[in-house]
Enzyme design. Structure first.
Site, PDB file in Angstrom:
ATOM      1  N   LEU A   9       0.866  -1.179   0.000  1.00 34.86           N
ATOM      2  CA  LEU A   9       0.000   0.000   0.000  1.00 34.86           C
ATOM      3  C   LEU A   9       0.900   1.226   0.000  1.00 34.86           C
ATOM      4  O   LEU A   9       1.483   1.569   1.023  1.00 34.86           O
ATOM      5  CB  LEU A   9      -0.896   0.003   1.239  1.00 34.86           C
ATOM      6  CG  LEU A   9      -1.731  -1.260   1.465  1.00 34.86           C
ATOM      7  CD1 LEU A   9      -2.513  -1.156   2.770  1.00 34.86           C
ATOM      8  CD2 LEU A   9      -2.672  -1.481   0.289  1.00 34.86           C
ATOM      9  N   GLY A  10       1.040   1.851  -1.159  1.00 35.66           N
ATOM     10  CA  GLY A  10       1.911   3.018  -1.269  1.00 35.66           C
ATOM     11  C   GLY A  10       3.191   2.663  -2.004  1.00 35.66           C
ATOM     12  O   GLY A  10       3.749   1.579  -1.821  1.00 35.66           O
ATOM     13  N   GLU A 129       9.413  -2.696  12.343  1.00 34.96           N
ATOM     14  CA  GLU A 129      10.820  -2.312  12.510  1.00 34.96           C
ATOM     15  C   GLU A 129      11.122  -0.980  11.832  1.00 34.96           C
ATOM     16  O   GLU A 129      11.900  -0.165  12.345  1.00 34.96           O
ATOM     17  CB  GLU A 129      11.716  -3.414  11.948  1.00 34.96           C
ATOM     18  CG  GLU A 129      13.206  -3.216  12.143  1.00 34.96           C
ATOM     19  CD  GLU A 129      13.608  -3.185  13.618  1.00 34.96           C
ATOM     20  OE1 GLU A 129      13.804  -2.061  14.116  1.00 34.96           O
ATOM     21  OE2 GLU A 129      13.740  -4.241  14.252  1.00 34.96           O
ATOM     22  N   GLY A 187      16.796  18.978   1.005  1.00 34.54           N
ATOM     23  CA  GLY A 187      15.855  17.871   1.093  1.00 34.54           C
ATOM     24  C   GLY A 187      15.946  17.095   2.392  1.00 34.54           C
ATOM     25  O   GLY A 187      15.328  16.047   2.552  1.00 34.54           O
ATOM     26  N   ASP A 201       7.622  13.761  15.713  1.00 35.72           N
ATOM     27  CA  ASP A 201       8.049  12.505  15.092  1.00 35.72           C
ATOM     28  C   ASP A 201       8.881  11.671  16.076  1.00 35.72           C
ATOM     29  O   ASP A 201       8.658  10.468  16.238  1.00 35.72           O
ATOM     30  CB  ASP A 201       8.868  12.822  13.833  1.00 35.72           C
ATOM     31  CG  ASP A 201       9.468  11.579  13.209  1.00 35.72           C
ATOM     32  OD1 ASP A 201       8.714  10.797  12.609  1.00 35.72           O
ATOM     33  OD2 ASP A 201      10.691  11.377  13.346  1.00 35.72           O
ATOM     34  N   LYS A 205       8.017   7.834  17.902  1.00 36.26           N
ATOM     35  CA  LYS A 205       8.942   6.699  17.953  1.00 36.26           C
ATOM     36  C   LYS A 205       9.271   6.323  19.395  1.00 36.26           C
ATOM     37  O   LYS A 205       9.309   5.148  19.763  1.00 36.26           O
ATOM     38  CB  LYS A 205      10.222   7.052  17.186  1.00 36.26           C
ATOM     39  CG  LYS A 205       9.978   7.270  15.689  1.00 36.26           C
ATOM     40  CD  LYS A 205      11.179   7.936  15.034  1.00 36.26           C
ATOM     41  CE  LYS A 205      10.968   8.170  13.551  1.00 36.26           C
ATOM     42  NZ  LYS A 205      11.991   9.090  12.982  1.00 36.26           N
TER      43      LYS A 205
END
Lengths: 434, 434
Positions: A9-10, A129, A187, A201, A205
């Site tokens: 998916l993606g 993972e 980037g 983010d 995690k």
């Protein structure tokens, strides 16, 4: 043995990477796994673009549910990101008895408990993972490598963008905004960098790592989160003079009364390995009661490193498919019925050492008054430096010994109210990581 | 679920540690594994001493075969060391259909192929996380965490004794013999330290890591081994001035024409994480084609760290017991029928950069003559320093670019024959680890 069939998916950065890894290393992977791993179906927004990458080796469609519902798919890989459509697709895959591999930390940090419960009921695996620290097998290390240990704490540099920014600020003496602009040009940072620079983010995690380490449900909403956008260049310089580097750490620790779960800029002694993790690299330091400290280091993001983790999960799921579900590696490292309800502590209850910087009127007695306030709430000072600023002012920096954050708060409130304190007090936490 | 029953062969440092870890963390381990892991029988030389540790919670006997033959034992843990009795016991355990966990690197480096073949035939597991780098889950990382990768090379500090000695030599300017004596007093080095200081222990471990990384049979006899006993203090000083640290590295790399497999003192750029692994700590840097470099760090020896790895293996074996044998993690990371016969290269075929030190007569033309000899065999010089020694002599140090070892050998032979070269040439290898 017949190949394992995978639905993707993606096909963005990580999805494309997964395709490339499975294709380029097909033979090496089969030599290890004992059977081939084949992508049979892919759901993407841009079918034409996907065709260019995969040719006619797999079904390509727009509708993720079409992939999830294909009866011959053994494992669904979710790498579209976000937590609405991704959640529906993952839940549907589980409902249909498919194993799931995902790189989606936001999804699991928010909806992990629900997803793992559904998967447990259906007897399928959910492997993730790639959701933490990219290609570093940190989840495997905690979940399987350190099973003999009562894990005490862990500290991680688990966001590459902010580590890149902090490394450049230190190395080149630039401000946060200068480096951020450059990181965006290169980037390394997204156009809207909020999730990275504000620590969200990293907190996603860290929340997952804390659950794996301590055997508690996923509780993202209890994490304390501070980013690096207001970090001043001068604090990096002062920290360095004092023998420390500033890193955005995810830090979690189990105490008798609860679990600390916090992401914030942190002073770390310069000689620690973690202080020397530079640029966009990631590293996690895990302390177990039997093994002592162990550290895991590598690329925490990027197309191929992240895909390396996705594919490792595919091999694992392939292997454990035939094990009876009760013997598989538990989702959160501990058996679902053995999770415990140790509370996550509010930030006021956290214990840390502190770096405190303030500008004061440079006259006798100032230092004594401030030191008295700190002493009143039981905070002891480890070291202090003072630097003149202009004719009449000075900057004072204190490093405290370990203290309760709530006590620091009340001391800072009193200090901030003093007439001769001319600035807000900058407060950073400090961890010695021994 | 009923407990898994374990038989311990040996109750020395690691055996005692295993008992302690299983006892102290029994609850945490059961929360993870889903069932208890119980030691039911122990074979030891000194039964009385063992009784003091374990009470009457397990059978204690003198004969390892008695433990191995007990029908109710599921997993045999071999931690007696050596490769004669240990080998017989392990083979007997396998013949009786028991899974084996061992910390014995010497046994596996020499007899691994035979042991794994027998185990494969009987459908039992042989796990050996504790055999390499103590508590660091490096075997799991390579065997399971990096399955998506074609591993290119790995470099490890996998002997704590020698790393302690090298760290002390550098930090305190002492000679090898001075530090060795101290390490023996402190218990960091054994009374007969040969296996450690001559690199044999590191080579046992490296041999296993190379097989796991590249999918080749275990070939200890092909490893090139040099220790640190003849390393001069001054080379550590020179290396430091040039920006390098000297570490005893196990280094293995896959090239098109074969595999390099070598243990020797190595110059490593001082800014690398591996160069900053100090004291008795271990670390392994693994480079995969997809994930890039990853590093694993922790305590490589000691009672509890090593036992942490033994117990992690016990949990793993417990889990994979119910998986069909074809889907279990293969002994050497690759399926037994997928191992390949890439040759181990002789040391002359190795490619490395070199540190060359020699004492010469200090007069014009000397440098030119030596440089000419190096150039004749195609070796280019990266940098050079020269230091006067007395009135008439000088020490010259060259750092070369990458060259074939055989070419270095022939150049050194010619250089050694020059009348104005007054010493043997000290030759150390140098790896940049990028």
């Amino acid at each position: 043995m017949s190949p394992i069939k995978v639905g993707l998916l993606g096909l963005g950065v990580v999805g494309g990477g997964t395709w490339k890894v499975l294709t380029r290393n097909a033979e090496e992977i089969a030599r290890r796994a004992g059977r081939r791993i084949e992508v049979s179906a892919i759901a993407v927004r841009d079918v034409e673009k996907a065709r260019k990458l995969v040719g006619d080796q797999a079904q390509v469609c727009r509708d993720g549910f079409e992939v999830v519902r294909r009866p011959d798919i053994d494992i669904v890989v979710e790498i579209i990101g976000g937590d609405t459509l991704a959640r529906e697709l993952v839940m549907e895959a589980i409902a249909r008895g498919k194993h799931v591999v995902t790189a989606n930390k936001a999804l699991l940090a928010k909806h992990g408990n629900e997803i793992f419960a559904a998967a447990h009921q259906k007897g399928v695996m959910v492997a993730f993972e790639a959701a933490v620290a990219g290609g570093i097998p940190i989840i495997k290390a905690i979940r399987e490598g350190l099973t003999a240990n009562r894990i005490q704490w862990l500290a991680g540099i688990i966001n590459g963008t902010t580590n890149f920014i902090l490394s450049e600020m230190r190395a080149r003496g630039l401000s946060f905004n200068e480096v951020l602009a450059e990181a965006q040009r290169l980037g390394y940072a997204e156009a809207d960098p909020t999730f990275d620079i504000e620590g969200v983010d990293a907190a996603h995690k860290l929340t997952l790592l804390a659950s794996l380490a301590f055997g508690v449900p996923v509780q993202f909403d209890k994490a304390h989160i501070e980013g690096i956008s207001s970090l001043a260049r001068e604090d990096i310089v002062h920290a360095e003079r004092l023998g420390y580097r500033i890193k955005l750490l995810g830090f979690t620790r189990r105490r008798n009364d609860g679990i600390e779960l916090r992401v914030h800029p942190t002073l770390v002694p310069a000689e620690r390995l973690l202080a020397n993790v530079e640029g966009a690299m990631n590293a996690v330091l895990v302390s177990g009661d039997m093994v002592g400290p162990t550290l895991y280091y590598g690329q925490g993001a990027g197309e191929l490193p992240t895909a390396s983790a996705v594919v490792a999960d595919l091999v694992d799921v392939t292997r454990l498919q035939t094990a009876d579900p009760e013997h598989r590696v538990p989702y959160l490292a501990f058996q679902p019925d053995a999770l415990d309800d140790t509370p996550i502590l509010p930030i006021e209850e956290v214990r840390s050492s502190y770096y405190l910087r303030m500008r004061v009127l440079d006259r006798p007695g100032v230092l004594a008054d401030i030191a008295r306030i700190l002493a009143d709430v039981g905070i002891s000072i480890g070291s202090m430096i003072q630097e003149p600023h202009g004719e009449t002012e000075a900057d004072i920096i204190f490093l405290t010994h370990e203290a309760r954050e709530g006590d620091i708060d009340s001391a800072l409130q009193r200090i901030g109210a003093l007439a001769f304190v001319h600035s807000d007090v900058t407060r950073l936490r400090m961890e010695h990581l021994i």
